[in-house]
Design a protein around this motif. Structure first.
Motif: not given
Length: 388
Positions: A355-363
């Motif tokens: 979740v943290i990684q996906a948030t970073a990539i999308m942001s």
């Protein structure tokens, strides 16, 4: 990984990046998007054409080190200290606000209290790479907007180091001892750096300044040497590289070094963004997409508002406050590192980490679009906004 596979991996990365970058430019998209998409496409979770992404990630980390070194070369120490004093409360207050948002979102989606705390910690920071990469070096680094962005990012980097020290401490020393060691080591590193530059490095450069290859080698050696020294005494390599740059900034040779190292920095940064895309496990996308999307929306919405409010309270005009807020309106490469370390130490589960990684990539992706289409940057799609 043998030497042949390294060459083949580099061929796939840079040839693929050239193709996708061409598509991105024709379709008026930011180039950062092309590198991340390429990583997801040919990495382990995609076509699996490149499987050993850890080595590439380690190599790409050098790009961050060079980025901080070049940033330091553009900062005068006295002026940097003034800007840090001005923005210190903004950095602390905004980090607390973002941590609370991440923590509440983690609890909302059923993660444990410990996982929610670490998710909140990962949301505190903005991307140094994107924030600085999208700053026009000849327009904003020496102007007020760029100085605000840089000083806030530097303070966030210091906070991030404390978080990382706490996480690392689960494998060894107590967090209190680790933080105390770091706080003691920082002024000692500063004294060593400025003394070494004044009494040895600059005299050597001045004596042999006709030999450009020599200056290039000395600059790289100084950057990487102080980065390694900082890492050895409990700080981060990035902080060491930044101090290495600042210590040379008052010399006339600093601008020559900055121009010489920019191509080398860009080479490693392409590898970094590729590794970001390649490290994500696409098989978990269905499980983490909704919480990551909610967290991304909250991040993209809250960060400009919080920074705008704080900067306005400190006397900045609305236009500058909004621009700084949008330029810092994403999570950070430190967020990905926090997720990796916390998962390795069994502090959070695989789902929370992704979740943290996906948030970073999308942001990263969405924030890059916002900045490139609305503010001056080296990779803006509009001639009116493109500045380097």
């Amino acid at each position: 990984m043998d030497s042949g596979s390294i060459v083949f991996s580099f061929f796939l990365i840079f040839a693929g990046a050239a193709v996708l970058a061409s598509v991105a430019l024709y379709t008026r998209q930011p180039l950062l998007i092309a590198y991340i998409v390429l990583g997801a496409l040919i990495g382990p979770s995609g076509l699996a054409m490149i499987n050993d992404t850890q080595l590439l990630s380690d190599i790409a980390h050098v790009g961050i080190i060079f980025l901080l070194f070049l940033l330091g070369l553009d900062m005068q120490p006295a002026h940097l200290a003034h800007m840090l004093r001005k923005t210190s409360w903004i950095g602390v207050a905004s980090s607390v606000a973002f941590a609370l948002i991440g923590y509440a979102t983690g609890l909302l989606f059923g993660f444990s209290t410990q996982e929610a705390i670490i998710m909140g910690a990962a949301m505190m920071f903005s991307s140094t790479i994107i924030g600085i990469k999208l700053l026009p070096t000849t327009v904003l680094h020496h102007k007020h907007t760029g100085e605000l962005v840089v000083s806030i990012l530097l303070l966030q980097d210091l906070i991030a180091i404390m978080v990382l020290l706490f996480l690392y401490s689960n494998e060894g020393d107590s967090p209190t001892l680790a933080m105390f060691t770091a706080l003691l080591a920082l002024p000692l590193l500063l004294l060593f750096a400025f003394g070494f530059v004044k009494y040895l490095l600059l005299p050597l450069m001045g004596k042999f300044d006709r030999f450009h290859e020599y200056l290039f080698l000395v600059a790289i050696g100084w950057c990487l040497g102080l980065a390694e020294l900082a890492h050895a005494i409990g700080l981060s390599a990035e902080i060491g590289a930044f101090i290495a740059g600042v210590s040379v900034a008052t010399s006339p040779i600093s601008q020559y070094i900055a121009v010489s190292l920019k191509p080398l920095r860009d080479f490693f940064l392409i590898l970094f963004f590729f590794s970001v895309g390649a490290s994500f496990n696409l098989a978990l996308l269905d499980d983490v997409f909704i919480p990551a999307l909610v967290l991304t929306i909250l991040t993209l919405g809250a960060k400009p508002l919080v920074f705008k409010y704080c900067l306005s309270k400190s006397g900045e005009d609305a236009s500058t406050s909004w621009e700084v807020g949008f330029r810092l309106g994403q999570t950070s490469e430190f967020s990905i590192l926090i997720a990796y370390i916390a998962a390795s130490a069994a502090l959070i589960g695989t789902e929370a980490s992704h979740v943290i990684q996906a948030t970073a990539i999308m942001s990263f992706l969405i924030s890059s679009y916002i900045v490139v289409f609305n503010f001056k940057s080296p990779i803006a799609v509009s001639d009116r906004l493109r500045r380097d």
